[in-house]
Design a protein around this motif. Sequence first.
Motif, short mmCIF file in Angstrom:
data_model
loop_
_atom_site.label_atom_id
_atom_site.label_comp_id
_atom_site.label_asym_id
_atom_site.label_seq_id
_atom_site.Cartn_x
_atom_site.Cartn_y
_atom_site.Cartn_z
N LEU A 458 0.84 -1.19 0.00
CA LEU A 458 0.00 0.00 0.00
C LEU A 458 0.88 1.25 0.00
O LEU A 458 2.01 1.23 0.50
CB LEU A 458 -0.91 0.00 1.23
CG LEU A 458 -1.97 -1.12 1.26
CD1 LEU A 458 -2.72 -1.09 2.59
CD2 LEU A 458 -2.94 -0.98 0.10
N PRO A 459 0.39 2.34 -0.56
CA PRO A 459 1.23 3.55 -0.66
C PRO A 459 1.63 4.08 0.71
O PRO A 459 0.93 3.92 1.71
CB PRO A 459 0.33 4.55 -1.40
CG PRO A 459 -0.70 3.72 -2.09
CD PRO A 459 -0.91 2.53 -1.21
N VAL A 460 2.78 4.73 0.73
CA VAL A 460 3.25 5.46 1.91
C VAL A 460 2.69 6.87 1.84
O VAL A 460 2.75 7.53 0.79
CB VAL A 460 4.79 5.48 1.95
CG1 VAL A 460 5.28 6.32 3.12
CG2 VAL A 460 5.34 4.07 2.03
N LEU A 461 2.10 7.34 2.94
CA LEU A 461 1.55 8.69 3.00
C LEU A 461 2.59 9.64 3.59
O LEU A 461 3.14 9.39 4.67
CB LEU A 461 0.28 8.73 3.84
CG LEU A 461 -1.00 8.18 3.21
CD1 LEU A 461 -2.17 8.37 4.16
CD2 LEU A 461 -1.30 8.86 1.89
N ILE A 462 2.85 10.70 2.87
CA ILE A 462 3.77 11.74 3.34
C ILE A 462 2.96 13.02 3.49
O ILE A 462 2.34 13.49 2.54
CB ILE A 462 4.93 11.95 2.35
CG1 ILE A 462 5.68 10.64 2.13
CG2 ILE A 462 5.87 13.04 2.85
CD1 ILE A 462 6.76 10.72 1.07
N GLN A 463 2.94 13.56 4.69
CA GLN A 463 2.11 14.73 4.98
C GLN A 463 2.99 15.88 5.45
O GLN A 463 3.83 15.72 6.33
CB GLN A 463 1.08 14.40 6.05
CG GLN A 463 0.23 15.59 6.49
CD GLN A 463 -0.83 15.21 7.49
OE1 GLN A 463 -1.75 14.46 7.19
NE2 GLN A 463 -0.72 15.72 8.71
N TYR A 464 2.75 17.02 4.83
CA TYR A 464 3.43 18.25 5.25
C TYR A 464 2.39 19.22 5.79
O TYR A 464 1.35 19.46 5.16
CB TYR A 464 4.18 18.89 4.09
CG TYR A 464 4.53 20.35 4.33
CD1 TYR A 464 5.58 20.70 5.18
CD2 TYR A 464 3.80 21.37 3.74
CE1 TYR A 464 5.89 22.03 5.42
CE2 TYR A 464 4.10 22.70 3.96
CZ TYR A 464 5.15 23.03 4.81
OH TYR A 464 5.44 24.35 5.05
N THR A 465 2.66 19.80 6.94
CA THR A 465 1.81 20.82 7.53
C THR A 465 2.68 22.00 7.91
O THR A 465 3.67 21.84 8.64
CB THR A 465 1.08 20.30 8.78
OG1 THR A 465 0.40 19.09 8.46
CG2 THR A 465 0.07 21.31 9.28
N GLY A 466 2.33 23.17 7.39
CA GLY A 466 3.15 24.33 7.70
C GLY A 466 2.58 25.59 7.10
O GLY A 466 1.46 25.63 6.58
N ASP A 467 3.36 26.64 7.19
CA ASP A 467 2.95 27.94 6.69
C ASP A 467 2.77 27.89 5.18
O ASP A 467 3.58 27.31 4.46
CB ASP A 467 4.02 28.98 7.06
CG ASP A 467 3.48 30.40 6.99
OD1 ASP A 467 2.97 30.77 5.92
OD2 ASP A 467 3.55 31.12 8.00
N GLY A 468 1.67 28.51 4.70
CA GLY A 468 1.38 28.49 3.27
C GLY A 468 1.97 29.64 2.50
O GLY A 468 1.72 29.75 1.29
N GLN A 469 2.74 30.51 3.15
CA GLN A 469 3.33 31.63 2.43
C GLN A 469 4.41 31.11 1.49
O GLN A 469 5.36 30.45 1.92
CB GLN A 469 3.93 32.63 3.40
CG GLN A 469 4.53 33.86 2.72
CD GLN A 469 5.09 34.85 3.71
OE1 GLN A 469 4.97 34.65 4.91
NE2 GLN A 469 5.70 35.91 3.22
N PRO A 470 4.31 31.37 0.18
CA PRO A 470 5.30 30.85 -0.77
C PRO A 470 6.71 31.32 -0.43
O PRO A 470 6.95 32.49 -0.17
CB PRO A 470 4.83 31.42 -2.12
CG PRO A 470 3.38 31.72 -1.93
CD PRO A 470 3.23 32.13 -0.50
#
Length: 618
Positions: A458-470
């Motif tokens: 099954l696929p590996v999930l990679i999650q990023y959470t952070g500031d959305g300012q480019p």
Amino acid sequence: MPIRHKRSTSQYMYVEFVTSPAGPLLNTGFHFNVGNWPGHVETAGIKHGICDWLLSSDSLKDSSASEGIFLSIAHWYPPNTSCSYHIKGRIGEIVRLYFPSFRINRIESPILKYDGDCGESLTIYDSDHPDPARIIKTFCDTFSRPMEKVDFVSTSPSLYVQFDSKTGSYSGSSLYYWAHYDFFNNTRFGDPVPNTLCDEVMYAWKHPGGKIRSPMNSLIFKRTGGSDVRCQYKFVTDRRLYARAVIEVTSVSFKELPYNNNACTRCHEERVDKLVIWEEREKFQNNLACFCDNIPRAVRVISSADQMNLEMIVQGQHAITSYFKNPNPLFEASYEFAHGPLCGPITLGPSPDGELVFPYKKALAMAAGPMAAVPEHHYRREKCIWELKVAAQRDLWLNLEKARFGDRTCESAKIEVYLAGRLEPRFIMCPENISLARDLPILSAADLGALGPDQEPLPVLIQYTGDGQPGKNAFRLVWTELFHLPRNPDGSLASSLLQDGGCDFRCPGDTEVCIPRRLLCNGVDNCPNVTHISTMAQLTRHIEWNLEQLGLLHRAHAYKDLVLHDESPEICLRQELSELPYGKLILITLGLSLLLTLFVAILCRMCRGPGHAYHSRY
């Protein structure tokens, strides 16, 4: 002079009429009527005038009663009498009205004779005033049938009931009724779907996130006529905003029914109360999760596309007895939309190697354009969720090659790696542990959840959470699919299984993994760094085998004490020289020499042309 109605305090009443010996002066007599009245009834509301009432939700709450009541007129009243009952709820509430007892008779003692239809009527309006366009039902004394224990439900916080009499009466209304009313919270979390009982749609551009639960209006469990109660919550986004919907179910509390033989073992197939999460894929329903029993902890479900559905199904045969006027939620959940344009594609791999770059360069170019002048405090918090697919019989190594974070706390940026079937992340990378993130351990095929030797895990999930300012946070995560060296039962390498071209270079150390030739000298470290946990003997054990595969075995004595990895200069320089196309270089050199010779010959001929002929004549 009319006498108002009187009520006893019990089931008995004594009435005495006294007159003088001469009798009444006008000799007209009187009309006296006796009727029964439900005991201990007090209308919870505010009375205006003779018979106009405001029956509010607040007044009912102050009386500590669950239902309010009002009754038909049981005393005399003059012609053209009109009585109103404005039943008013709070914002978000709806009103239910029903008649436990209802009888319709002919007008027995009219004060004014009337030969037409509908001398007396009772009209119910779905409004806060007598609006002819919002009539739910009208009852007349001449042609209507009474409707007992039938619910009349408003679509707004108000219901208006009006009694009209053209004739008046000495003996009370010909429409004899007891009316009960109550209020239900009809709060919605999204946009209601027209012509449905409880369906809602959560659009990402209107409701980007929030909490949901089973309908607060428990009246829906009474309005299906015995059929199953189905409430569907649809989550819809646009890929220009988000690419995924995320639902986290925090509680499920369906009631246990001892007479129900269907156990919660096969949730999708059994006829039980349940909560189903699914999405449409190629016009078919793809079930993602199903809950028919209490859950010990929150469960998160992520869509693979831009739509997802959550549906609550309650069996109709016990919906009323189990859930009508039940204040407890049957389920609770939260939702959000994730994976904006800065995240790039949602699916990666399978491939021998690759990279995940945030922010996505194409989206970053659009975000940095002249139309993207947004104040810093207006940027939303970005959440990206990638699926990394891995080929069968391959291990996986992740390497955070580059990372730049605006702050030094894990609250500002966090990368989490989830394995299939695991609720907790396997790895967490953030500014606080950035040095450790560069030496992540290898994830074996067993860790990835491979069910068989030829099946992809099954696929590996990679999650990023952070500031959305480019530009504030950026990273480059590189992955490599590693071939695990097979072993014979005696522990020796199974060389016969290494002929598929996937094992050309054995990585140093005791990891027992190898990579194909094309990943050598590509500018990226594809072999895990294990120098800090391995001995020199372990790091140099595969040197001769690697040199033999690369055609450099004759230089084994020079590399005897070196640790050779896939980007070692000793290998890359030799490999570049050995791979030079000498045949092509010789042909190119001969071609250039021929062209140069022709050019010189033509140039000399041009120089000896006209001038040479002139000198030859003289």
